[in-house]
Design a protein around this motif. Structure first.
Motif, PDB file in Angstrom:
ATOM      1  N   GLU A 261       0.850  -1.181   0.000  1.00 52.49           N
ATOM      2  CA  GLU A 261       0.000   0.000   0.000  1.00 52.49           C
ATOM      3  C   GLU A 261       0.885   1.230   0.000  1.00 52.49           C
ATOM      4  O   GLU A 261       1.799   1.351   0.830  1.00 52.49           O
ATOM      5  CB  GLU A 261      -0.930   0.026   1.211  1.00 52.49           C
ATOM      6  CG  GLU A 261      -1.857   1.235   1.198  1.00 52.49           C
ATOM      7  CD  GLU A 261      -2.841   1.250   2.348  1.00 52.49           C
ATOM      8  OE1 GLU A 261      -4.042   1.388   2.082  1.00 52.49           O
ATOM      9  OE2 GLU A 261      -2.402   1.121   3.512  1.00 52.49           O
ATOM     10  N   LEU A 262       0.621   2.137  -0.930  1.00 54.66           N
ATOM     11  CA  LEU A 262       1.328   3.413  -1.017  1.00 54.66           C
ATOM     12  C   LEU A 262       0.507   4.448  -0.271  1.00 54.66           C
ATOM     13  O   LEU A 262      -0.717   4.511  -0.444  1.00 54.66           O
ATOM     14  CB  LEU A 262       1.492   3.822  -2.475  1.00 54.66           C
ATOM     15  CG  LEU A 262       2.093   2.775  -3.410  1.00 54.66           C
ATOM     16  CD1 LEU A 262       2.079   3.278  -4.845  1.00 54.66           C
ATOM     17  CD2 LEU A 262       3.497   2.420  -2.983  1.00 54.66           C
ATOM     18  N   ARG A 263       1.168   5.259   0.556  1.00 59.57           N
ATOM     19  CA  ARG A 263       0.483   6.278   1.349  1.00 59.57           C
ATOM     20  C   ARG A 263       1.197   7.615   1.196  1.00 59.57           C
ATOM     21  O   ARG A 263       2.393   7.715   1.405  1.00 59.57           O
ATOM     22  CB  ARG A 263       0.483   5.894   2.826  1.00 59.57           C
ATOM     23  CG  ARG A 263      -0.204   4.582   3.124  1.00 59.57           C
ATOM     24  CD  ARG A 263      -0.056   4.188   4.566  1.00 59.57           C
ATOM     25  NE  ARG A 263      -0.744   2.939   4.851  1.00 59.57           N
ATOM     26  CZ  ARG A 263      -0.692   2.320   6.024  1.00 59.57           C
ATOM     27  NH1 ARG A 263       0.014   2.838   7.015  1.00 59.57           N
ATOM     28  NH2 ARG A 263      -1.344   1.186   6.192  1.00 59.57           N
ATOM     29  N   LEU A 264       0.423   8.624   0.854  1.00 57.16           N
ATOM     30  CA  LEU A 264       0.966   9.968   0.680  1.00 57.16           C
ATOM     31  C   LEU A 264       0.158  10.915   1.544  1.00 57.16           C
ATOM     32  O   LEU A 264      -1.071  10.970   1.431  1.00 57.16           O
ATOM     33  CB  LEU A 264       0.870  10.363  -0.798  1.00 57.16           C
ATOM     34  CG  LEU A 264       1.438  11.709  -1.217  1.00 57.16           C
ATOM     35  CD1 LEU A 264       2.937  11.794  -0.950  1.00 57.16           C
ATOM     36  CD2 LEU A 264       1.157  11.953  -2.699  1.00 57.16           C
ATOM     37  N   SER A 265       0.825  11.657   2.401  1.00 56.23           N
ATOM     38  CA  SER A 265       0.107  12.570   3.303  1.00 56.23           C
ATOM     39  C   SER A 265      -0.433  13.770   2.540  1.00 56.23           C
ATOM     40  O   SER A 265       0.136  14.196   1.526  1.00 56.23           O
ATOM     41  CB  SER A 265       1.028  13.048   4.425  1.00 56.23           C
ATOM     42  OG  SER A 265       1.968  13.983   3.922  1.00 56.23           O
ATOM     43  N   GLY A 266      -1.516  14.314   3.032  1.00 48.17           N
ATOM     44  CA  GLY A 266      -2.078  15.519   2.438  1.00 48.17           C
ATOM     45  C   GLY A 266      -1.127  16.694   2.513  1.00 48.17           C
ATOM     46  O   GLY A 266      -1.059  17.517   1.598  1.00 48.17           O
ATOM     47  N   ALA A 267      -0.368  16.777   3.602  1.00 48.08           N
ATOM     48  CA  ALA A 267       0.572  17.885   3.779  1.00 48.08           C
ATOM     49  C   ALA A 267       1.624  17.922   2.668  1.00 48.08           C
ATOM     50  O   ALA A 267       2.080  18.993   2.278  1.00 48.08           O
ATOM     51  CB  ALA A 267       1.252  17.785   5.141  1.00 48.08           C
ATOM     52  N   ALA A 268       1.981  16.760   2.133  1.00 45.95           N
ATOM     53  CA  ALA A 268       3.003  16.689   1.087  1.00 45.95           C
ATOM     54  C   ALA A 268       2.521  17.259  -0.240  1.00 45.95           C
ATOM     55  O   ALA A 268       3.331  17.625  -1.094  1.00 45.95           O
ATOM     56  CB  ALA A 268       3.456  15.241   0.901  1.00 45.95           C
ATOM     57  N   THR A 269       1.199  17.338  -0.427  1.00 48.49           N
ATOM     58  CA  THR A 269       0.650  17.722  -1.732  1.00 48.49           C
ATOM     59  C   THR A 269      -0.054  19.071  -1.751  1.00 48.49           C
ATOM     60  O   THR A 269      -0.571  19.476  -2.792  1.00 48.49           O
ATOM     61  CB  THR A 269      -0.353  16.648  -2.215  1.00 48.49           C
ATOM     62  OG1 THR A 269      -1.484  16.640  -1.327  1.00 48.49           O
ATOM     63  CG2 THR A 269       0.280  15.277  -2.264  1.00 48.49           C
ATOM     64  N   THR A 270      -0.092  19.760  -0.635  1.00 48.90           N
ATOM     65  CA  THR A 270      -0.882  20.985  -0.503  1.00 48.90           C
ATOM     66  C   THR A 270      -0.630  21.992  -1.619  1.00 48.90           C
ATOM     67  O   THR A 270      -1.561  22.587  -2.151  1.00 48.90           O
ATOM     68  CB  THR A 270      -0.608  21.647   0.864  1.00 48.90           C
ATOM     69  OG1 THR A 270      -0.932  20.715   1.885  1.00 48.90           O
ATOM     70  CG2 THR A 270      -1.430  22.901   1.056  1.00 48.90           C
ATOM     71  N   GLU A 271       0.604  22.169  -2.016  1.00 48.25           N
ATOM     72  CA  GLU A 271       0.949  23.186  -3.008  1.00 48.25           C
ATOM     73  C   GLU A 271       1.121  22.642  -4.418  1.00 48.25           C
ATOM     74  O   GLU A 271       1.534  23.377  -5.316  1.00 48.25           O
ATOM     75  CB  GLU A 271       2.232  23.921  -2.574  1.00 48.25           C
ATOM     76  CG  GLU A 271       2.105  24.626  -1.233  1.00 48.25           C
ATOM     77  CD  GLU A 271       0.983  25.666  -1.212  1.00 48.25           C
ATOM     78  OE1 GLU A 271       0.801  26.371  -2.222  1.00 48.25           O
ATOM     79  OE2 GLU A 271       0.293  25.757  -0.183  1.00 48.25           O
ATOM     80  N   TRP A 272       0.826  21.369  -4.644  1.00 50.32           N
ATOM     81  CA  TRP A 272       0.975  20.798  -5.979  1.00 50.32           C
ATOM     82  C   TRP A 272      -0.030  21.420  -6.929  1.00 50.32           C
ATOM     83  O   TRP A 272      -1.151  21.740  -6.549  1.00 50.32           O
ATOM     84  CB  TRP A 272       0.792  19.294  -5.958  1.00 50.32           C
ATOM     85  CG  TRP A 272       1.907  18.528  -5.303  1.00 50.32           C
ATOM     86  CD1 TRP A 272       2.939  19.035  -4.567  1.00 50.32           C
ATOM     87  CD2 TRP A 272       2.078  17.122  -5.298  1.00 50.32           C
ATOM     88  NE1 TRP A 272       3.743  18.018  -4.115  1.00 50.32           N
ATOM     89  CE2 TRP A 272       3.234  16.832  -4.552  1.00 50.32           C
ATOM     90  CE3 TRP A 272       1.364  16.060  -5.848  1.00 50.32           C
ATOM     91  CZ2 TRP A 272       3.693  15.537  -4.355  1.00 50.32           C
ATOM     92  CZ3 TRP A 272       1.814  14.771  -5.652  1.00 50.32           C
ATOM     93  CH2 TRP A 272       2.985  14.518  -4.919  1.00 50.32           C
ATOM     94  N   ARG A 273       0.358  21.560  -8.192  1.00 49.63           N
ATOM     95  CA  ARG A 273      -0.557  22.084  -9.201  1.00 49.63           C
ATOM     96  C   ARG A 273      -1.322  20.925  -9.844  1.00 49.63           C
ATOM     97  O   ARG A 273      -0.883  19.779  -9.784  1.00 49.63           O
ATOM     98  CB  ARG A 273       0.197  22.899 -10.235  1.00 49.63           C
ATOM     99  CG  ARG A 273       1.095  22.092 -11.146  1.00 49.63           C
ATOM    100  CD  ARG A 273       1.868  22.990 -12.125  1.00 49.63           C
ATOM    101  NE  ARG A 273       2.437  22.248 -13.209  1.00 49.63           N
ATOM    102  CZ  ARG A 273       3.492  21.442 -13.138  1.00 49.63           C
ATOM    103  NH1 ARG A 273       4.094  21.257 -11.984  1.00 49.63           N
ATOM    104  NH2 ARG A 273       3.945  20.811 -14.200  1.00 49.63           N
ATOM    105  N   ALA A 274      -2.431  21.228 -10.446  1.00 52.22           N
ATOM    106  CA  ALA A 274      -3.218  20.216 -11.153  1.00 52.22           C
ATOM    107  C   ALA A 274      -2.423  19.711 -12.355  1.00 52.22           C
ATOM    108  O   ALA A 274      -1.667  20.455 -12.970  1.00 52.22           O
ATOM    109  CB  ALA A 274      -4.549  20.800 -11.610  1.00 52.22           C
ATOM    110  N   GLY A 275      -2.593  18.450 -12.670  1.00 52.85           N
ATOM    111  CA  GLY A 275      -1.880  17.852 -13.803  1.00 52.85           C
ATOM    112  C   GLY A 275      -1.673  16.374 -13.540  1.00 52.85           C
ATOM    113  O   GLY A 275      -2.605  15.681 -13.123  1.00 52.85           O
ATOM    114  N   THR A 276      -0.453  15.906 -13.738  1.00 49.85           N
ATOM    115  CA  THR A 276      -0.120  14.511 -13.452  1.00 49.85           C
ATOM    116  C   THR A 276       1.261  14.442 -12.830  1.00 49.85           C
ATOM    117  O   THR A 276       2.087  15.348 -12.995  1.00 49.85           O
ATOM    118  CB  THR A 276      -0.120  13.625 -14.728  1.00 49.85           C
ATOM    119  OG1 THR A 276       0.836  14.138 -15.646  1.00 49.85           O
ATOM    120  CG2 THR A 276      -1.484  13.551 -15.367  1.00 49.85           C
ATOM    121  N   VAL A 277       1.489  13.361 -12.109  1.00 50.19           N
ATOM    122  CA  VAL A 277       2.806  13.028 -11.591  1.00 50.19           C
ATOM    123  C   VAL A 277       3.107  11.589 -11.989  1.00 50.19           C
ATOM    124  O   VAL A 277       2.198  10.836 -12.351  1.00 50.19           O
ATOM    125  CB  VAL A 277       2.914  13.202 -10.057  1.00 50.19           C
ATOM    126  CG1 VAL A 277       2.806  14.661  -9.666  1.00 50.19           C
ATOM    127  CG2 VAL A 277       1.873  12.364  -9.322  1.00 50.19           C
TER     128      VAL A 277
END
Length: 116
Positions: A70-86
């Motif tokens: 299971e991959l887990r990514l915290s919300g805090a890590a993505t707060t400033e990400w722009r819309a698009g793809t990674v």
């Protein structure tokens, strides 16, 4: 990146926790023992800087069973990400030679309307 198969997945909503379970079934890849460790890096593109790192040591890649992580990514890590793809992939790191798990992910990123 070129893909031979597209599978629907869960988009990353900025500022919110994201989780994804991946089950590996392969005759070429042995089951994951409890001591297996993994590392993944998330980038805007293959050549871009690392946006986030996930690992067993950080608790952001968890072995669920002998064939599932299971991959887990915290919300805090993505707060400033722009819309698009990674993009990301996963490497098993506890063996003498690291083993790529054989897949790449291209994950949609959506800006959350509600921000905490």
């Amino acid at each position: 990146m070129d893909y031979t198969q597209y599978l629907p997945g869960k988009a990353i909503q900025t500022g919110c926790e994201w989780r994804l379970k991946i089950k590996i079934t392969s005759a070429a890849l042995e089951a994951f023992p409890e001591t297996a460790t993994f590392l993944a890096q998330i980038r805007d593109d293959v050549e871009g800087p690392i946006k986030a790192a996930l690992s067993t040591a950080l608790g952001s890649i968890v072995r669920a069973d002998a064939n599932t992580i299971e991959l887990r990514l915290s919300g805090a890590a993505t707060t400033e990400w722009r819309a698009g793809t990674v993009v990301m992939d996963v490497v098993r790191t506890d063996l003498v030679q690291p083993v790529h798990l054989g897949f790449d992910l291209e994950i949609p990123v959506k800006r959350s309307i509600t921000r905490l």
